[in-house]
Design a protein around this motif. Structure first.
Motif, mmCIF file in Angstrom:
data_model
loop_
_atom_site.group_PDB
_atom_site.id
_atom_site.type_symbol
_atom_site.label_atom_id
_atom_site.label_comp_id
_atom_site.label_asym_id
_atom_site.label_seq_id
_atom_site.Cartn_x
_atom_site.Cartn_y
_atom_site.Cartn_z
ATOM 1 N N TYR A 84 1.204 -1.073 -0.303
ATOM 2 C CA TYR A 84 0.364 -0.027 -0.157
ATOM 3 C C TYR A 84 0.752 1.090 0.131
ATOM 4 N N PRO A 85 0.678 2.114 -1.333
ATOM 5 C CA PRO A 85 1.707 3.422 -1.251
ATOM 6 C C PRO A 85 0.797 4.225 0.147
ATOM 7 N N GLY A 86 1.073 4.315 1.140
ATOM 8 C CA GLY A 86 0.961 5.016 2.437
ATOM 9 C C GLY A 86 1.487 6.269 2.198
ATOM 10 N N LYS A 87 1.562 7.011 4.360
ATOM 11 C CA LYS A 87 2.127 8.374 4.859
ATOM 12 C C LYS A 87 3.157 8.025 4.481
ATOM 13 N N SER A 88 4.255 7.002 4.548
ATOM 14 C CA SER A 88 5.550 6.773 4.771
ATOM 15 C C SER A 88 6.719 7.409 3.475
ATOM 16 N N LEU A 89 5.500 6.514 1.845
ATOM 17 C CA LEU A 89 5.796 6.507 1.134
ATOM 18 C C LEU A 89 5.793 7.521 0.050
ATOM 19 N N TRP A 97 -6.529 4.508 -1.529
ATOM 20 C CA TRP A 97 -7.953 4.088 -0.931
ATOM 21 C C TRP A 97 -9.219 4.182 -2.099
ATOM 22 N N HIS A 98 -8.755 5.826 -2.521
ATOM 23 C CA HIS A 98 -9.953 5.984 -2.907
ATOM 24 C C HIS A 98 -10.328 5.320 -4.686
ATOM 25 N N ILE A 99 -9.021 5.085 -5.094
ATOM 26 C CA ILE A 99 -9.934 4.191 -6.469
ATOM 27 C C ILE A 99 -10.081 2.826 -5.836
ATOM 28 N N ILE A 100 -9.851 2.068 -4.989
ATOM 29 C CA ILE A 100 -10.370 1.214 -4.563
ATOM 30 C C ILE A 100 -11.591 0.981 -3.825
ATOM 31 N N GLN A 101 -11.743 1.608 -3.218
ATOM 32 C CA GLN A 101 -13.359 2.391 -2.459
ATOM 33 C C GLN A 101 -14.176 2.394 -4.303
ATOM 34 N N HIS A 102 -14.026 2.909 -4.839
ATOM 35 C CA HIS A 102 -15.030 3.143 -5.927
ATOM 36 C C HIS A 102 -14.637 2.458 -7.326
ATOM 37 N N ILE A 153 -9.525 -5.168 0.732
ATOM 38 C CA ILE A 153 -9.264 -5.111 1.818
ATOM 39 C C ILE A 153 -8.639 -5.614 3.194
ATOM 40 N N PRO A 154 -7.723 -6.481 2.696
ATOM 41 C CA PRO A 154 -7.067 -6.653 2.996
ATOM 42 C C PRO A 154 -5.917 -6.134 3.905
ATOM 43 N N ILE A 155 -5.483 -5.656 2.819
ATOM 44 C CA ILE A 155 -3.944 -4.537 2.080
ATOM 45 C C ILE A 155 -4.335 -3.068 2.875
ATOM 46 N N ILE A 156 -5.640 -2.171 2.706
ATOM 47 C CA ILE A 156 -5.759 -1.446 3.416
ATOM 48 C C ILE A 156 -6.558 -1.773 4.418
ATOM 49 N N LYS A 157 -6.433 -2.691 5.397
ATOM 50 C CA LYS A 157 -6.737 -2.628 7.074
ATOM 51 C C LYS A 157 -5.461 -2.885 7.171
ATOM 52 N N LYS A 158 -4.388 -3.713 6.834
ATOM 53 C CA LYS A 158 -2.977 -3.462 7.283
ATOM 54 C C LYS A 158 -2.405 -2.268 7.240
ATOM 55 N N ALA A 159 -2.524 -1.167 5.972
ATOM 56 C CA ALA A 159 -2.503 0.149 6.403
ATOM 57 C C ALA A 159 -2.862 1.361 7.108
ATOM 58 N N GLU A 188 -3.530 -0.051 10.541
ATOM 59 C CA GLU A 188 -3.238 -1.307 11.075
ATOM 60 C C GLU A 188 -1.685 -0.467 11.819
ATOM 61 N N GLU A 189 -1.215 -0.446 10.398
ATOM 62 C CA GLU A 189 0.474 0.299 10.318
ATOM 63 C C GLU A 189 -0.103 1.844 10.540
ATOM 64 N N HIS A 190 -0.507 2.447 10.763
ATOM 65 C CA HIS A 190 -0.839 4.265 10.118
ATOM 66 C C HIS A 190 -0.169 4.061 8.911
ATOM 67 N N GLU A 191 -0.032 3.683 8.236
ATOM 68 C CA GLU A 191 -0.124 4.145 6.688
ATOM 69 C C GLU A 191 -1.011 5.306 6.304
ATOM 70 N N LEU A 192 -2.135 4.655 6.465
ATOM 71 C CA LEU A 192 -3.455 4.893 6.387
ATOM 72 C C LEU A 192 -4.330 5.287 7.484
ATOM 73 N N THR A 193 -4.921 6.760 7.684
ATOM 74 C CA THR A 193 -6.015 6.465 8.392
ATOM 75 C C THR A 193 -7.207 6.172 8.951
ATOM 76 N N PHE A 194 -7.226 5.403 9.641
ATOM 77 C CA PHE A 194 -8.470 4.104 10.561
ATOM 78 C C PHE A 194 -9.809 4.477 9.625
ATOM 79 N N ARG A 195 -10.115 5.769 9.462
ATOM 80 C CA ARG A 195 -11.378 6.187 9.148
ATOM 81 C C ARG A 195 -11.991 5.802 7.687
#
Length: 219
Positions: A95-100, A110-115, A123-129, A131-138
């Motif tokens: 997942y291309p998250g905050k640190s990357l 997230w937007h691309i997958i959500q749409h 969704i497992p990749i989104i969940k992992k991101a 939990e690792e604070h690479e993506l806002t939990f909301r």
């Protein structure tokens, strides 16, 4: 002197590693993908908003139904290409998250997958991101709600609204998708990072909130 150099070395090492993690080229690519993801969505929203549809159809020079079909087709083509691109990013980077790619750009994938129609797969990749604070939990909470709604299961955080026909009224109307725990939903929303209640969120989107059960809906 030897002992003073150790913390300095650790700090330099940390900064170097952080710089290696951040990818400005990927950030620019994800920003472009995010722009395309939103290209026609505002227009489609206006076309389905009663107090805006007359003005937008006049400006576009076509009926609401023709305009919706036209822009839906354009956006779907973009969404398909965006999904293919993000799938490639997942394979290469995870997942291309905050640190990357930085805080704001971390939401792009997230937007691309959500749409997309690929929530089940990713969704497992989104969940992992999350939990690792690479993506806002909301955001993960919102995707989880959509994942559950797509499977005709009760949502947890009350983020998903949809148009359905109720058995009691036989009218097709906007509703907040049924909740697993209506009494605790606002506490769960607060814990997940939502700033508003389920009632406030619905009102902001011109949807009247009331507790609806799965059995109340014509599936």
């Amino acid at each position: 002197m030897k002992y003073l150099l150790i913390p300095l070395f650790c700090l330099i090492s940390f900064i170097t590693n952080a710089q290696k993690h951040f990818d400005i080229s990927l950030k620019k690519q994800m920003d472009s993908v995010m722009f395309l993801d939103q290209k026609y969505r505002d227009t489609l929203t206006w076309l389905m908003t009663p107090d805006k549809v007359a003005a937008i159809t006049k400006k576009l020079g076509m009926s609401a139904s023709n305009a919706i079909n036209h822009y839906n087709k354009l956006q779907k083509n973009i969404d398909s290409a965006n999904t293919n691109f993000v799938e490639g990013i997942f394979k290469q980077y995870g997942y291309p998250g905050k640190s990357l790619v930085g805080d704001s750009t971390s939401e792009a994938a997230w937007h691309i997958i959500q749409h997309s129609k690929r929530i089940d797969d990713y969704i497992p990749i989104i969940k992992k991101a999350a939990e690792e604070h690479e993506l806002t939990f909301r955001l993960y909470a919102m995707m989880l709600d959509r994942y559950l709604m797509n499977k005709n299961q009760e949502q947890i955080y009350g983020s998903q609204m949809t148009m359905r026909t109720l058995k009691s009224t036989k009218i097709n109307e906007w509703i907040v998708w049924p909740l697993k725990d209506p009494k605790r939903v606002n506490a769960l929303r607060k814990k997940a990072g939502f700033k508003d209640t389920v009632e406030e969120n619905a009102a902001n989107l011109d949807v009247k909130y009331r507790v609806i059960k799965l059995d109340d809906i014509i599936m």
